[in-house]
Design an enzyme around this catalytic site. Structure first.
Site, PDB file in Angstrom:
ATOM      1  N   SER A   1       0.832  -1.210   0.000  1.00 49.19           N
ATOM      2  CA  SER A   1       0.000   0.000   0.000  1.00 49.19           C
ATOM      3  C   SER A   1       0.860   1.251   0.000  1.00 49.19           C
ATOM      4  CB  SER A   1      -0.855   0.070   1.258  1.00 49.19           C
ATOM      5  OG  SER A   1      -1.505  -1.117   1.492  1.00 49.19           O
TER       6      SER A   1
ATOM      7  N   HIS B   1      -0.849  -2.062  -7.058  1.00 51.61           N
ATOM      8  CA  HIS B   1      -1.612  -1.773  -5.836  1.00 51.61           C
ATOM      9  C   HIS B   1      -3.106  -1.877  -6.114  1.00 51.61           C
ATOM     10  CE1 HIS B   1      -2.802   1.314  -2.530  1.00 51.61           C
ATOM     11  NE2 HIS B   1      -3.000   0.081  -2.138  1.00 51.61           N
TER      12      HIS B   1
ATOM     13  N   GLU C   1      -3.157   0.856  -8.950  1.00 47.16           N
ATOM     14  CA  GLU C   1      -2.021   1.759  -9.197  1.00 47.16           C
ATOM     15  C   GLU C   1      -0.828   0.914  -9.641  1.00 47.16           C
ATOM     16  OE1 GLU C   1      -3.004   5.291  -5.949  1.00 47.16           O
ATOM     17  OE2 GLU C   1      -1.655   3.682  -5.368  1.00 47.16           O
TER      18      GLU C   1
ATOM     19  N   ASN D   1      -3.214   6.806  -1.372  1.00 45.63           N
ATOM     20  CA  ASN D   1      -2.847   6.816   0.056  1.00 45.63           C
ATOM     21  C   ASN D   1      -2.037   8.054   0.405  1.00 45.63           C
ATOM     22  OD1 ASN D   1      -4.219   4.513   0.479  1.00 45.63           O
ATOM     23  ND2 ASN D   1      -2.454   3.147   0.427  1.00 45.63           N
TER      24      ASN D   1
HETATM   25  N1  LIG Z   1      -6.306  -4.932   3.394  1.00 45.69           N
HETATM   26  C1  LIG Z   1      -6.432  -3.909   2.579  1.00 45.69           C
HETATM   27  O1  LIG Z   1      -7.458  -3.213   2.574  1.00 45.69           O
HETATM   28  C2  LIG Z   1      -5.335  -3.579   1.609  1.00 45.69           C
HETATM   29  C3  LIG Z   1      -5.611  -2.767   0.504  1.00 45.69           C
HETATM   30  C4  LIG Z   1      -4.607  -2.524  -0.429  1.00 45.69           C
HETATM   31  C5  LIG Z   1      -3.346  -3.063  -0.226  1.00 45.69           C
HETATM   32  N2  LIG Z   1      -3.085  -3.826   0.869  1.00 45.69           N
HETATM   33  C6  LIG Z   1      -1.733  -4.387   0.993  1.00 45.69           C
HETATM   34  O2  LIG Z   1      -1.779  -5.760   0.604  1.00 45.69           O
HETATM   35  C7  LIG Z   1      -0.822  -6.524   1.332  1.00 45.69           C
HETATM   36  C8  LIG Z   1      -1.543  -7.674   2.031  1.00 45.69           C
HETATM   37  O3  LIG Z   1      -2.496  -7.131   2.923  1.00 45.69           O
HETATM   38  P1  LIG Z   1      -3.686  -8.001   3.494  1.00 45.69           P
HETATM   39  O4  LIG Z   1      -4.641  -7.073   4.108  1.00 45.69           O
HETATM   40  O5  LIG Z   1      -4.156  -8.948   2.473  1.00 45.69           O
HETATM   41  O6  LIG Z   1      -2.915  -8.833   4.656  1.00 45.69           O
HETATM   42  P2  LIG Z   1      -3.394 -10.139   5.387  1.00 45.69           P
HETATM   43  O7  LIG Z   1      -2.732 -10.127   6.716  1.00 45.69           O
HETATM   44  O8  LIG Z   1      -4.873 -10.267   5.344  1.00 45.69           O
HETATM   45  O9  LIG Z   1      -2.776 -11.328   4.507  1.00 45.69           O
HETATM   46  C9  LIG Z   1      -1.415 -11.555   4.393  1.00 45.69           C
HETATM   47  C10 LIG Z   1      -1.189 -13.052   4.242  1.00 45.69           C
HETATM   48  O10 LIG Z   1       0.177 -13.276   3.970  1.00 45.69           O
HETATM   49  C11 LIG Z   1       0.523 -14.520   4.549  1.00 45.69           C
HETATM   50  N3  LIG Z   1       1.985 -14.623   4.676  1.00 45.69           N
HETATM   51  C12 LIG Z   1       2.788 -14.079   5.599  1.00 45.69           C
HETATM   52  N4  LIG Z   1       4.072 -14.427   5.364  1.00 45.69           N
HETATM   53  C13 LIG Z   1       4.056 -15.224   4.257  1.00 45.69           C
HETATM   54  C14 LIG Z   1       5.065 -15.899   3.529  1.00 45.69           C
HETATM   55  N5  LIG Z   1       6.320 -15.836   3.887  1.00 45.69           N
HETATM   56  N6  LIG Z   1       4.694 -16.618   2.453  1.00 45.69           N
HETATM   57  C15 LIG Z   1       3.398 -16.713   2.102  1.00 45.69           C
HETATM   58  N7  LIG Z   1       2.399 -16.095   2.782  1.00 45.69           N
HETATM   59  C16 LIG Z   1       2.730 -15.356   3.833  1.00 45.69           C
HETATM   60  C17 LIG Z   1      -0.201 -14.500   5.871  1.00 45.69           C
HETATM   61  O11 LIG Z   1      -0.358 -15.798   6.390  1.00 45.69           O
HETATM   62  C18 LIG Z   1      -1.521 -13.848   5.496  1.00 45.69           C
HETATM   63  O12 LIG Z   1      -2.507 -14.803   5.212  1.00 45.69           O
HETATM   64  C19 LIG Z   1      -0.162  -5.538   2.277  1.00 45.69           C
HETATM   65  O13 LIG Z   1       1.018  -5.079   1.723  1.00 45.69           O
HETATM   66  C20 LIG Z   1      -1.177  -4.418   2.400  1.00 45.69           C
HETATM   67  O14 LIG Z   1      -0.592  -3.192   2.728  1.00 45.69           O
HETATM   68  C21 LIG Z   1      -4.051  -4.106   1.781  1.00 45.69           C
END
Ligand SMILES: NC(=O)c1ccc[n+]([C@@H]2O[C@H](COP(=O)([O-])OP(=O)(O)OC[C@H]3O[C@@H](n4cnc5c(N)ncnc54)[C@H](O)[C@@H]3O)[C@@H](O)[C@H]2O)c1
Length: 661
Positions: free
Chosen positions: A120, A141, A153, A192
């Site tokens: 993000s 993104h 993005e 963001n």
């Molecule tokens: N949640 C949102 O609204 C949102 C929106 C846009 C971008 N993002 C970005 O997306 C990314 C993921 O966010 P999220 O909300 O899905 O997080 P999340 O915590 O829901 O999911 C992340 C997943 O990654 C897994 N993980 C951790 N280490 C790992 C590894 N070594 N190998 C494989 N899997 C692994 C975890 O078990 C988890 O299930 C982040 O960078 C976040 O900033 C999130």
């Protein structure tokens, strides 16, 4: 690049949604997570979501079934990602973890596999820092939920190659998304980043006890937004907000770390909805306290708009994104009807500057200070993409002026002395300030064009226009008046141009679209087209000449019915009411265009120009004065070549060839 197989690393909130998007588009997807229970939940969530899409009729049941089958799950990156052409990483927002995973991905994938991050905020260059060939790393993104949100993005790292950047732009576009290029790597990218100063501002409001969260949220809701900022922070997670601000503090300015309230909440595990408490108590569902709170008068919409515009201008100045891309990204990413660019176009530079100076002083925050262009009174230039042109042209006054391109209208000349002026704007050719400005330039460009006798006004996409774009932001009543005057002036030119203007109505001619048609000399329509003035049902009135022209054209009775009730009528009814002169039910080319060509080939231009004045002005004048002017106009024709040609062609029984002289 031939992209056949996708791997997603991290199957959480975002990863499982991104996997669904790719599988829906027909790609085999490897979904990887270290936790088997997360993978199980991911598949079940994807299955539920596909089911919903098929029940709503968006996809077929077979498409849903096939999409689910295309996803295979893995708990280890090596097997899951090894044969992928594109990998999208979606693990938690932690730079060390992302750097580690990219290093691992670089080892297990082919050298030309493109590695994307869904981060993000984190700079792509930093995520790719330990990889031998960082040119294959790019930011993708997605917004939450990926299946529904159109915006992605696409972030160019310092070393990302053009080929990779363009391939991924194309890939995301093929998924049916709207990719927006972020041209330079910067923390928070576009959406963001534009939000970041606001997050700081809302934190400082609480630190400095300016207002309570529920008072601010109540104020924001009273402005028509569905959710206030603190409610949203609790929803997203206060820890997420806090860590973003700390990252900006490190990367952009220490000021971003100034609001203490976020770190205090995090220290006490008050993370919002997920822990039951944050700014609010979520024990009883949505915090009711906001409903009964008095809206604060310590915050104004201009505070928020000024901060957003300021950050947008900084992004433009740094060449990170264009004004249009910023506007689109904010609208799509935040689900809002307008972004900071269109708001800036309706505000005075001085008002924005004064507000930013005041906020910087009140909160002792340098990052709230106006961006350079705003300081120098050049906000308008910045949001209209005129900054760099000014910089690179040393003496603009001596440069030849090149007509600006049209974005929302086109002019075609299909021959036969006809010009087709088409509105061409996504979403029903809605008319905003920019469209009015382009219509004005377009009609002026045709004004003295000797090759044109008839101008056909139409809309692309089978619709003339569904009206004014109501998502425009107006700062005050004066701007409302100006918007009305601008439309009136532009549309008046469609009456006054010394050519015959024909509005070809298809689909909708509503509100401003109907007013544009009424300003033309002749209206032709398909029988099924829908015409009307819906303004009254939105608390508005037709203010681009419609409230006046309709009654003059069709009588007060018809005018009152249409303006006062908002009732819509068909093209056929409009024909019966004599608003429309002719129905064309063939397609545009064989219907409207051939009619225009037929007229254009037979009329004498000078006689048209003078007759238009007589009809339009004579309508306002007592009969005797009108008759006097008519005789004079007739006298003016006497010495024209067109008259001689008209008479001799008549006598020689041939088609006249008028020269307009
Ligand atoms: N949640 C949102 O609204 C949102 C929106 C846009 C971008 N993002 C970005 O997306 C990314 C993921 O966010 P999220 O909300 O899905 O997080 P999340 O915590 O829901 O999911 C992340 C997943 O990654 C897994 N993980 C951790 N280490 C790992 C590894 N070594 N190998 C494989 N899997 C692994 C975890 O078990 C988890 O299930 C982040 O960078 C976040 O900033 C999130």
């Amino acid at each position: 690049m031939d992209i056949k197989k996708i791997a997603i690393v991290g199957a959480g909130e975002m990863g499982h949604g991104i996997a669904e998007v790719f599988s829906l588009a027909g790609f085999p997807v490897s979904l990887i997570d270290i936790k088997p229970d997360v993978l199980k939940a991911a598949l079940s969530n994807i299955s539920d979501s596909l089911d919903k899409l098929s029940k709503k009729g968006i996809i077929t049941a077979q498409h849903a079934k096939d999409s689910l089958k295309r996803i295979t799950t893995y708990t280890d990156v090596t097997t899951g990602a090894k044969d992928a052409d594109v990998v999208v990483e979606a693990v938690p927002e932690n730079i060390d973890l992302k750097v580690k995973i990219f290093k691992q991905l670089a080892q297990v994938t082919r050298n030309d596999t493109v590695l994307c991050s869904n981060t993000s905020n984190i700079r792509i260059t930093d995520i790719a820092k330990d990889i031998k060939n960082p040119e294959r790393v790019v930011g993708t993104h997605f917004f939450n939920p990926p299946v529904l949100m159109k915006l992605v993005e696409i972030v160019r790292g310092e070393k990302t190659s053009d080929a990779v950047f363009n391939d991924i732009l194309g890939l995301i576009k093929n998924l049916g998304k709207t990719p927006i290029g972020v041209n330079k790597d910067t923390a928070g990218f576009i959406v963001n980043r534009i939000n970041a100063p606001e997050m700081l501002f809302f934190g400082l409001l609480i630190d400095k006890k300016v207002a309570k969260p529920e008072e601010v949220d109540s104020f924001i809701r009273s402005q028509g937004l569905p959710m206030g900022p603190y409610e949203l922070f609790d929803f997203v997670g206060v820890d997420v907000v806090n860590s973003s601000l700390l990252y900006y503090a490190k990367e952009i300015s220490p000021d971003f770390g100034k609001a203490k309230v976020y770190s205090d909440l995090v220290k006490n595990n008050l993370l919002g909805k997920k822990t039951g408490k944050g700014f609010y108590d979520w024990g009883a569902g949505r915090p009711k306290i906001i409903d009964s709170a008095k809206p604060t008068d310590k915050v104004a919409l201009l505070d928020i708009f000024a901060l957003e515009i300021n950050e947008a201008v900084k992004l433009i100045e740094a060449g990170i994104a264009s004004p249009d891309d910023i506007e689109t990204a904010v609208k799509l990413g935040m689900n809002r009807p307008f972004g900071p660019i269109s708001v800036a176009k309706n505000l005075a530079n001085g008002d924005v500057k004064d507000k930013l100076d005041a906020l910087a002083k009140q909160f002792d925050c340098k990052i709230f200070e106006p961006a350079d262009s705003i300081k120098q009174g050049k906000m308008r230039e910045a949001v209209e993409s005129r900054l760099s042109a000014k910089k690179t042209v040393p003496n603009a006054a001596v440069q030849p002026t090149k007509p600006a391109e049209f974005k929302n209208v086109t002019i075609q000349k299909p021959g036969g002395k006809v010009a087709i002026l088409s509105l061409n704007r996504p979403r029903l050719n809605l008319i905003n300030d920019e469209v009015l400005e382009e219509l004005d330039r377009a009609i002026m460009a045709l004004w003295s064009d000797a090759e044109v006798n008839v101008v056909v006004v139409r809309g692309e996409g089978g619709v003339l226009s569904a009206g004014a774009d109501l998502s425009t932001y107006f700062a005050n009543d004066l701007q409302f008046v100006e918007f009305s005057k601008k439309g009136q002036k532009t549309f008046a030119k469609f009456s006054e141009i010394p050519k015959i203007t024909i509005a070809a109505i298809e689909g909708y001619a509503l509100g401003g679209g109907f007013e544009l048609a009424l300003a033309c000399d002749i209206r032709i329509s398909t029988s099924a087209a829908v015409l009307g003035f819906p303004e009254i049902t939105h608390g508005l009135l037709p203010a681009w000449g419609g409230s006046q022209r309709i009654s003059k054209l069709a009588g007060v009775s018809v005018g009152s019915r249409l303006v006062l009730t908002g009732e819509r009528i068909t093209g056929k009814e409009a024909f019966d009411l004599r608003i429309v002169s002719k129905l064309f039910d063939a397609d545009f080319a064989s219907g409207a265009l051939s009619y225009a060509k037929e007229i254009a080939s037979t009329v004498a231009p000078i006689a048209v120009a003078l007759s238009k004045v007589l009809i339009n002005k004579g309508f306002e004048t007592p009969l005797e004065a009108g008759l006097e002017v008519e005789s004079s106009a007739f006298g003016l024709l006497f010495n024209t070549d067109d008259l001689k040609e008209g008479l001799s062609s008549f006598l020689q029984k041939r088609k006249p060839e008028f020269k307009g002289k």
